[in-house]
Design a protein around this motif. Structure first.
Motif, PDB file in Angstrom:
ATOM      1  N   ILE A 264      41.978  15.541  60.406  1.00 16.93           N
ATOM      2  CA  ILE A 264      42.806  15.170  59.265  1.00 16.93           C
ATOM      3  C   ILE A 264      42.257  13.847  58.715  1.00 16.93           C
ATOM      4  CG2 ILE A 264      44.510  14.083  60.810  1.00 16.93           C
ATOM      5  CD1 ILE A 264      45.280  15.657  57.364  1.00 16.93           C
ATOM      6  N   HIS A 265      42.098  13.793  57.406  1.00 20.42           N
ATOM      7  CA  HIS A 265      41.535  12.613  56.741  1.00 20.42           C
ATOM      8  C   HIS A 265      42.620  11.985  55.874  1.00 20.42           C
ATOM      9  CE1 HIS A 265      37.833  10.884  54.388  1.00 20.42           C
ATOM     10  NE2 HIS A 265      38.618   9.944  54.896  1.00 20.42           N
ATOM     11  N   TYR A 266      42.996  10.750  56.209  1.00 17.26           N
ATOM     12  CA  TYR A 266      43.991  10.024  55.420  1.00 17.26           C
ATOM     13  C   TYR A 266      43.291   9.376  54.225  1.00 17.26           C
ATOM     14  CZ  TYR A 266      47.224  10.754  59.302  1.00 17.26           C
ATOM     15  OH  TYR A 266      48.039  11.328  60.260  1.00 17.26           O
ATOM     16  N   ILE A 267      42.698  10.203  53.423  1.00 16.52           N
ATOM     17  CA  ILE A 267      41.825   9.758  52.349  1.00 16.52           C
ATOM     18  C   ILE A 267      42.614   9.047  51.246  1.00 16.52           C
ATOM     19  CG2 ILE A 267      41.954  11.929  51.046  1.00 16.52           C
ATOM     20  CD1 ILE A 267      38.890  11.593  50.555  1.00 16.52           C
ATOM     21  N   GLY A 268      42.036   7.983  50.730  1.00 21.77           N
ATOM     22  CA  GLY A 268      42.637   7.262  49.622  1.00 21.77           C
ATOM     23  C   GLY A 268      43.709   6.266  50.023  1.00 21.77           C
ATOM     24  N   MET A 269      44.020   6.160  51.317  1.00 16.50           N
ATOM     25  CA  MET A 269      45.075   5.249  51.765  1.00 16.50           C
ATOM     26  C   MET A 269      44.482   3.936  52.247  1.00 16.50           C
ATOM     27  SD  MET A 269      47.827   7.696  53.697  1.00 16.50           S
ATOM     28  CE  MET A 269      48.821   6.231  53.992  1.00 16.50           C
ATOM     29  N   SER A 270      44.998   2.847  51.740  1.00 15.48           N
ATOM     30  CA  SER A 270      44.513   1.518  52.090  1.00 15.48           C
ATOM     31  C   SER A 270      44.760   1.209  53.560  1.00 15.48           C
ATOM     32  CB  SER A 270      45.209   0.472  51.216  1.00 15.48           C
ATOM     33  OG  SER A 270      45.018  -0.829  51.726  1.00 15.48           O
ATOM     34  N   SER A 271      43.832   0.497  54.172  1.00 16.24           N
ATOM     35  CA  SER A 271      44.018   0.076  55.566  1.00 16.24           C
ATOM     36  C   SER A 271      45.229  -0.842  55.701  1.00 16.24           C
ATOM     37  CB  SER A 271      42.764  -0.651  56.063  1.00 16.24           C
ATOM     38  OG  SER A 271      42.492  -1.805  55.277  1.00 16.24           O
ATOM     39  N   GLN A 272      45.602  -1.519  54.619  1.00 13.66           N
ATOM     40  CA  GLN A 272      46.765  -2.407  54.647  1.00 13.66           C
ATOM     41  C   GLN A 272      48.043  -1.625  54.920  1.00 13.66           C
ATOM     42  OE1 GLN A 272      46.574  -5.614  54.652  1.00 13.66           O
ATOM     43  NE2 GLN A 272      48.780  -6.071  54.603  1.00 13.66           N
ATOM     44  N   ILE A 273      48.113  -0.402  54.431  1.00 11.89           N
ATOM     45  CA  ILE A 273      49.286   0.443  54.676  1.00 11.89           C
ATOM     46  C   ILE A 273      49.478   0.685  56.168  1.00 11.89           C
ATOM     47  CG2 ILE A 273      50.253   2.758  54.335  1.00 11.89           C
ATOM     48  CD1 ILE A 273      50.415   0.990  51.870  1.00 11.89           C
TER      49      ILE A 273
END
Length: 331
Positions: A264-273
């Motif tokens: 699963i790829h959490y693509i587009g989500m900032s590492s800050q989240i």
């Protein structure tokens, strides 16, 4: 030797821990892993893997400098990259360090699977390594449905360099791919730079520098690229991205219409989240519980206890557009 590798620094610490745990749980604690450093900010990661003997933080400075030089030389040939980067707020090379994933072509594994730090392993990978016996690169994604984040679609040269058929079947997302050591020696790297100097650089998409380059490197070198998403039967293949809302969770694994995901790829989500989530901010997003399960698998006592009202993750407008576009990639 086969192994798994990723690219990271301490900004993606929580994601790296979740990824490492998922690899251990799915493949076993003996599975060798190599982390390529995005930059020198890796103190927390180094401390974490001190008790994981199967995990190493890549420290071959000659290799890293070699790929740093290659990335700079490649982008120095591009006619508009600097201008586009400056408009986006990047005064130097955009996202410089993402290319360090290419160190895997020098690294400790004869055959490797590269996984972005914002991915989690969900299923076995033996078949992927087996397919490397007959191919140079194995991928499993739907990026071929959207070439705009790989190549400059407006370039007239694009179809002169690569046929439309190759563009439709060979491009891939750089977040997950399997390949082999020593595909890009000094002669091959210099050959690629010369092609770019002759004008082919304009087909590269500057805002995803690592993705466009690895696609160009593989395709221009004539290496065979096998995409499971294009070769598995419709009743076997799965999606892979967080933007697909229909995955079913069973026993902390994800399934797509009954088939277990490979990753699963959490693509587009900032590492800050992810950082804020792990600090206790009640941010919701798809498959959040799956991420938390793997992140705190060995530290369940540290699992965040949320006391505030849930807050939905809302990407910036331009990112929203990109994610919406990707919704069609994961059917």
């Amino acid at each position: 030797m086969d192994g798994i590798c990723t690219l990271a620094n301490d900004r993606v610490y929580d994601q790296v821990i979740a990824l490492l745990n998922s690899i251990e749980i799915i493949l076993g604690k003996e599975t060798p892993v190599c982390i390529y450093p995005y930059d020198n900010n890796t103190e927390k990661i180094a401390a974490e893997i001190a008790h994981r003997p199967q995990v190493q933080l890549y420290n071959d400075t000659i290799s890293m400098e070699r790929w740093d030089s290659f990335a700079k030389a490649a982008w120095d040939t591009h006619p508009t990259a600097r201008e586009q980067w400056q408009k986006a707020g990047s005064p130097g090379y955009h996202r410089f360090g993402t290319h360090r994933r290419y160190c895997a072509f020098d690294g400790p594994f004869d055959r490797f699977i590269y996984m972005d730090a914002d991915t989690l392993l969900m299923g076995p990978v033996a078949d992927i390594f087996t397919k490397l016996n007959d191919n140079d690169c194995i991928v499993y994604d739907f990026q071929h449905k959207d070439i705009t984040h790989v190549y400059n679609e407006a370039s007239e040269q694009l179809t002169q360099v690569f046929s439309e058929e190759r563009i439709k079947t060979e491009i891939f997302c750089s977040g997950f791919y399997a390949s082999k050591k020593d595909l890009f020696d000094e002669r091959k790297r210099q050959e690629l730079i010369e092609y770019l100097k002759m004008g082919e650089a304009e087909i590269l998409y500057p805002m995803a520098p690592d993705q466009t380059l690895i696609n160009y490197m593989m395709m221009r070198s004539g290496y065979s690229i096998y995409n499971l998403a294009l070769n598995l039967s419709p009743d076997q293949k799965t999606g892979c991205c967080v933007t697909s809302p229909h995955f079913e969770s069973r026993d902390n694994l994800l399934y797509d219409k009954g088939n277990r995901l490979t990753y699963i790829h959490y693509i587009g989500m900032s590492s800050q989240i992810f950082k804020e989530l792990c600090e206790g901010k009640n941010i919701t997003f798809p498959y959040r519980d799956i991420f938390l399960y793997y992140r705190y698998y060995y530290e369940t006592e540290k699992l965040p206890k949320f006391t505030t009202k849930p807050q939905s993750y809302n990407p910036k407008p331009n990112l929203t557009q990109r994610i919406v576009k990707k919704l069609g990639l994961n059917k």
